[in-house]
Motif scaffolding. Sequence first.
Motif, PDB file in Angstrom:
ATOM      1  N   GLU A 138       0.843  -1.188   0.075  1.00 25.56           N
ATOM      2  CA  GLU A 138       0.138   0.003  -0.041  1.00 25.56           C
ATOM      3  C   GLU A 138       0.799   1.242  -0.037  1.00 25.56           C
ATOM      4  O   GLU A 138       0.542   2.215  -0.766  1.00 25.56           O
ATOM      5  CB  GLU A 138      -1.063   0.113   1.254  1.00 25.56           C
ATOM      6  CG  GLU A 138      -1.931   1.085   1.199  1.00 25.56           C
ATOM      7  CD  GLU A 138      -3.082   0.820   0.087  1.00 25.56           C
ATOM      8  OE1 GLU A 138      -3.749   1.593  -0.380  1.00 25.56           O
ATOM      9  OE2 GLU A 138      -3.072  -0.406  -0.318  1.00 25.56           O
ATOM     10  N   ALA A 139       1.928   1.249   0.848  1.00 27.56           N
ATOM     11  CA  ALA A 139       2.863   2.437   1.044  1.00 27.56           C
ATOM     12  C   ALA A 139       3.616   2.531  -0.653  1.00 27.56           C
ATOM     13  O   ALA A 139       3.832   3.760  -0.756  1.00 27.56           O
ATOM     14  CB  ALA A 139       3.875   2.137   1.962  1.00 27.56           C
TER      15      ALA A 139
ATOM     16  N   ALA B  65       1.882   6.515  -6.985  1.00 33.45           N
ATOM     17  CA  ALA B  65       0.853   7.518  -7.319  1.00 33.45           C
ATOM     18  C   ALA B  65       1.398   9.088  -7.284  1.00 33.45           C
ATOM     19  O   ALA B  65       1.178   9.652  -8.027  1.00 33.45           O
ATOM     20  CB  ALA B  65      -0.478   7.347  -6.252  1.00 33.45           C
TER      21      ALA B  65
ATOM     22  N   LYS C  64       2.338   1.776  -3.381  1.00 36.31           N
ATOM     23  CA  LYS C  64       1.516   2.362  -4.447  1.00 36.31           C
ATOM     24  C   LYS C  64       1.338   3.570  -4.127  1.00 36.31           C
ATOM     25  O   LYS C  64       1.257   4.504  -5.222  1.00 36.31           O
ATOM     26  CB  LYS C  64       0.173   1.568  -4.331  1.00 36.31           C
ATOM     27  CG  LYS C  64       0.014   0.247  -4.415  1.00 36.31           C
ATOM     28  CD  LYS C  64      -1.355  -0.538  -4.382  1.00 36.31           C
ATOM     29  CE  LYS C  64      -1.538  -2.070  -4.926  1.00 36.31           C
ATOM     30  NZ  LYS C  64      -2.511  -2.402  -4.567  1.00 36.31           N
ATOM     31  N   HIS C  65       1.248   4.289  -2.920  1.00 32.35           N
ATOM     32  CA  HIS C  65       1.285   5.571  -2.821  1.00 32.35           C
ATOM     33  C   HIS C  65       2.391   6.308  -3.410  1.00 32.35           C
ATOM     34  O   HIS C  65       2.147   7.503  -3.934  1.00 32.35           O
ATOM     35  CB  HIS C  65       0.976   5.841  -1.099  1.00 32.35           C
ATOM     36  CG  HIS C  65      -0.336   5.718  -0.625  1.00 32.35           C
ATOM     37  ND1 HIS C  65      -0.309   5.229   0.735  1.00 32.35           N
ATOM     38  CD2 HIS C  65      -1.381   5.693  -1.234  1.00 32.35           C
ATOM     39  CE1 HIS C  65      -1.661   5.100   0.900  1.00 32.35           C
ATOM     40  NE2 HIS C  65      -2.444   5.410  -0.283  1.00 32.35           N
TER      41      HIS C  65
ATOM     42  N   ILE D  98      -3.622  14.000  -3.543  1.00 33.32           N
ATOM     43  CA  ILE D  98      -3.329  13.132  -2.307  1.00 33.32           C
ATOM     44  C   ILE D  98      -3.635  13.829  -1.206  1.00 33.32           C
ATOM     45  O   ILE D  98      -4.524  13.114   0.074  1.00 33.32           O
ATOM     46  CB  ILE D  98      -2.091  12.501  -2.363  1.00 33.32           C
ATOM     47  CG1 ILE D  98      -1.827  11.414  -3.699  1.00 33.32           C
ATOM     48  CG2 ILE D  98      -1.702  11.761  -1.156  1.00 33.32           C
ATOM     49  CD1 ILE D  98      -0.322  11.200  -3.531  1.00 33.32           C
TER      50      ILE D  98
ATOM     51  N   ILE E 151       0.046   8.511   3.871  1.00 28.99           N
ATOM     52  CA  ILE E 151       1.267   8.289   3.266  1.00 28.99           C
ATOM     53  C   ILE E 151       2.396   8.202   3.921  1.00 28.99           C
ATOM     54  O   ILE E 151       2.530   8.965   5.076  1.00 28.99           O
ATOM     55  CB  ILE E 151       1.071   9.229   1.968  1.00 28.99           C
ATOM     56  CG1 ILE E 151       2.022   8.680   0.998  1.00 28.99           C
ATOM     57  CG2 ILE E 151       1.453  10.544   2.691  1.00 28.99           C
ATOM     58  CD1 ILE E 151       2.061   9.309  -0.304  1.00 28.99           C
TER      59      ILE E 151
ATOM     60  N   TRP F 229       6.332  11.286   1.150  1.00 26.78           N
ATOM     61  CA  TRP F 229       5.986  12.516   0.916  1.00 26.78           C
ATOM     62  C   TRP F 229       7.223  13.508   0.953  1.00 26.78           C
ATOM     63  O   TRP F 229       7.463  14.463   0.056  1.00 26.78           O
ATOM     64  CB  TRP F 229       4.995  12.893   2.125  1.00 26.78           C
ATOM     65  CG  TRP F 229       4.217  14.366   1.722  1.00 26.78           C
ATOM     66  CD1 TRP F 229       4.570  15.607   2.331  1.00 26.78           C
ATOM     67  CD2 TRP F 229       3.396  14.565   0.896  1.00 26.78           C
ATOM     68  NE1 TRP F 229       3.969  16.568   1.910  1.00 26.78           N
ATOM     69  CE2 TRP F 229       3.053  15.894   0.933  1.00 26.78           C
ATOM     70  CE3 TRP F 229       2.508  13.820  -0.035  1.00 26.78           C
ATOM     71  CZ2 TRP F 229       2.104  16.641   0.196  1.00 26.78           C
ATOM     72  CZ3 TRP F 229       1.481  14.465  -0.733  1.00 26.78           C
ATOM     73  CH2 TRP F 229       1.455  15.699  -0.505  1.00 26.78           C
TER      74      TRP F 229
ATOM     75  N   ALA G 237      -5.580  10.666   2.218  1.00 24.10           N
ATOM     76  CA  ALA G 237      -4.841   9.282   2.361  1.00 24.10           C
ATOM     77  C   ALA G 237      -3.642   9.333   3.288  1.00 24.10           C
ATOM     78  O   ALA G 237      -2.876  10.371   3.344  1.00 24.10           O
ATOM     79  CB  ALA G 237      -4.389   8.992   0.990  1.00 24.10           C
TER      80      ALA G 237
END
Length: 399
Positions: free
Chosen positions: A132-133, A139, A135-136, A331, A338, A343, A336
């Motif tokens: 999931e991380a 993105a 994918k972020h 985002i 992240i 970031w 979400a």
Amino acid sequence: MLSVARALLLLASLAPGVPYSDSETAASEVLLWALANGATFDPRQQVRRRNASDAASVRGVFALRPIEPGAILLTVPWSIAVTTADEYAASVDVRCSSVAAIRAYLAQRPLQPYQRLLLESVPDLPFAWPLEAQKHLGALLGDSLPPLELGRRHEAWFKRCEEVDLGDALGTTALHLAIARAAAIRNWTSSSPADENKTWLTLLPLYDLYNHRNGGWHNTRVVGSVGKPLQIFAHRHIRKGEELYLSYGWGADHMFDAYGFVEDLPQRWSFHLPDDSGGPVSFDLDAPALEAPGDSPRHDRVVWRSDTPSKAQRQRMSSELEGLRARMKAIEADGALIHNLAWRYAEATERALSSALHSANTHATMFSFVRAFNLILCAAILWKIVSLAQNRAKKEHTE
């Protein structure tokens, strides 16, 4: 070999400085253990957190007093290095035997201080984040911004390491430590020239407490050879309170991918723009120089390593920057959760692209101005030459 009691007496004699802060229990235990096993550590240094009031801030090594160029800051005997007897060729990133040796060391009982420190500070490598991380992160960066193949080298290591059970948590920890904390030590003392191209992947107590920074911040020099003590020297005058830095290499995306951090300026960036026939856009980024105390910061300094971007490349850079900013806003609006490091890396990428685009556009504007000025100057000179010729012809005709 020094006893622990003798090491304690040695540390007590280092007043007025203490080589570790009171809060650095793990680091102090490693220091005592290393000193008791033949290491040396200049007492004008201290291991502490970069922000003394924040236990979560980065740990580093700082000068308690001024240190002169050439001073030996650290000596680590080969006897306490964690390595393998099997060398690997320079063309190969790592040998699985190195990972196996690190795993075997971590499994030893009872735990030594350096083992505990390693187990408490496993690198946070992006390729090992939960899906999931990752994918972020994808993105945020899109398809064209570096690193283009997150953890590609590391994945190859996973597949090759059949002798290490990477389904085992300790084996995975060993791999991560090998990637991000081990030093590649060459065999400079061998009588065979071929051996100079062979290195040993090695974990070195105390050495890995020194952080990375390039440019004028890099203030140390490392000397080491297989089977010999590794030493760190001061390569310039170091002021009181200054942090001591090694260099892990160059490349902001490489530091993020291979070491799991966003490096401080200066940074080196390389962008492979879509459909770019002119090659990658590459530059070094550093903080702006202030002309006087109290001046407002200007744009970051950009030093081009590639040719200054063409108009087409600048347009692609602008498109990438706008896309990144739009994805960051989306985002944020979505709320979400992240990964903080993802970031921060996106912010660093945005800053680099923005600064590079500003520099490239400024250069293009200045080039256009200079070109226009030169054209006007050439036209004026030509007009003057023609006028003089006409006046001379007229004068000769009159005579």
